[in-house]
Design an enzyme around this catalytic site. Structure first.
Site, PDB file in Angstrom:
ATOM      1  N   ARG A  93       4.059  -4.438   7.011  1.00 40.80           N
ATOM      2  CA  ARG A  93       5.004  -5.637   7.000  1.00 40.80           C
ATOM      3  C   ARG A  93       4.210  -6.667   6.383  1.00 40.80           C
ATOM      4  O   ARG A  93       3.000  -7.079   6.568  1.00 40.80           O
ATOM      5  CB  ARG A  93       5.043  -6.103   8.546  1.00 40.80           C
ATOM      6  N   HIS A 111      -6.895  -2.274   0.787  1.00 32.22           N
ATOM      7  CA  HIS A 111      -6.044  -2.162  -0.304  1.00 32.22           C
ATOM      8  C   HIS A 111      -6.553  -1.002  -1.100  1.00 32.22           C
ATOM      9  O   HIS A 111      -7.749  -0.989  -1.719  1.00 32.22           O
ATOM     10  CB  HIS A 111      -5.683  -3.289  -1.035  1.00 32.22           C
TER      11      HIS A 111
HETATM   12  C1  GAR Z   1      -4.293   3.278   2.905  1.00 32.21           C
HETATM   13  O1  GAR Z   1      -4.519   3.936   1.526  1.00 32.21           O
HETATM   14  C2  GAR Z   1      -4.244   1.768   2.807  1.00 32.21           C
HETATM   15  O2  GAR Z   1      -5.302   1.528   1.668  1.00 32.21           O
HETATM   16  C3  GAR Z   1      -3.021   1.698   2.128  1.00 32.21           C
HETATM   17  O3  GAR Z   1      -1.979   2.471   2.965  1.00 32.21           O
HETATM   18  C4  GAR Z   1      -2.890   3.693   3.385  1.00 32.21           C
HETATM   19  C5  GAR Z   1      -2.733   3.567   4.911  1.00 32.21           C
HETATM   20  O4  GAR Z   1      -3.185   4.841   5.155  1.00 32.21           O
HETATM   21  N1  GAR Z   1      -2.463   0.205   2.332  1.00 32.21           N
HETATM   22  C6  GAR Z   1      -1.840  -0.569   1.392  1.00 32.21           C
HETATM   23  O5  GAR Z   1      -1.418  -0.072   0.610  1.00 32.21           O
HETATM   24  C7  GAR Z   1      -1.680  -2.026   1.827  1.00 32.21           C
HETATM   25  N2  GAR Z   1      -1.225  -2.847   0.635  1.00 32.21           N
HETATM   26  P1  GAR Z   1      -3.814   5.167   6.821  1.00 32.21           P
HETATM   27  O6  GAR Z   1      -2.421   4.781   7.654  1.00 32.21           O
HETATM   28  O7  GAR Z   1      -4.045   6.697   6.880  1.00 32.21           O
HETATM   29  O8  GAR Z   1      -4.790   4.235   6.916  1.00 32.21           O
END
Ligand code: GAR
Length: 219
Positions: A93, A111
């Site tokens: 969000r 990120h």
């Molecule tokens: C991760 O790769 C994180 O870096 C990315 O979502 C994934 C969540 O994985 N975040 C973004 O893209 C934010 N801009 P997780 O729920 O297994 O931690």
């Protein structure tokens, strides 16, 4: 020194949250994961948190008419729980400038790219298509602009010729699980200082503590 009280925000899988929880099990780790908060009641990571004895809390954004109302409830909850730092870990969000400024210098995000390159979504596809040889992941302080803010830790990951977005994402995720605990440790131990858009690391043992990159053999 008292451990820093941390809330981790997730929206689904929560593997980065798990890496923070595991790191915090070390008696010397300077932060305590007090709460795992999700906007999504179905987030798989909630189960892991509960099984590890961590308070879980769902604040479903769909229950609120405005983003401001949703965030006011989050802040009310965090303040009642005595939370000192928020770690966004796959929290999908966007947060308003009001919320981010209220918690200024007290929100971290991870990120899956080497910021400031590849902000936003579909980062792995975009990194491959760009022709870049390297990408990676970044932990940074959150500022009102998306995927922006002083960088604490980064890991570099090569883009291989045969890479698919999924294969690259999996290799980056392994590094995410290393740099997020590293960054949180440095922040909670008060070994980072923000100077404008730069973060200076004041770790007496290892001044490069916040960098992970492929090493080449020294000649
Ligand atoms: C991760 O790769 C994180 O870096 C990315 O979502 C994934 C969540 O994985 N975040 C973004 O893209 C934010 N801009 P997780 O729920 O297994 O931690």
């Amino acid at each position: 020194m008292a451990k820093l009280k941390v809330a981790v925000f997730i929206s689904s899988r929560g593997s980065n949250m798990q890496s923070l929880v595991r790191a915090s099990h070390d008696a010397d780790f300077p932060a305590e994961i007090v709460s795992v908060l999700s906007n999504n009641p179905e987030a798989a990571g909630l189960k892991f948190a509960a099984e590890n004895g961590i308070a879980t809390h769902v604040i479903d954004h769909r229950d609120f008419e405005t983003r401001a109302d949703f965030e006011a409830e989050i802040t009310r909850y965090l303040e009642s729980a005595g939370i000192e730092l928020i770690c966004l870990a796959g929290f999908m969000r966007l947060l308003t400038a009001d919320f981010v400024n209220h918690w200024r210098d007290r929100i971290l995000n991870i990120h899956p790219s080497l910021l400031p390159a590849f902000k936003g979504l579909h980062v792995h596809e975009r990194a491959i298509e760009s022709g870049a040889r390297f990408t990676g992941c970044t932990v940074h302080y959150v500022r009102p602009e998306m995927d922006d803010g002083p960088i604490i830790a980064q890991a570099v990951v090569p883009i291989l010729q045969e890479d698919t977005a999924d294969a690259l994402a999996a290799r980056i995720l392994e590094q995410e699980h290393l740099i997020y605990p590293l960054a949180l440790k440095l922040v909670a131990a008060r070994q980072v200082k923000i100077h404008g858009n730069r973060v200076l690391i004041e770790n007496p043992d290892e001044p490069r503590a916040a960098m992970i990159y492929p090493h080449t053999e020294e000649a």
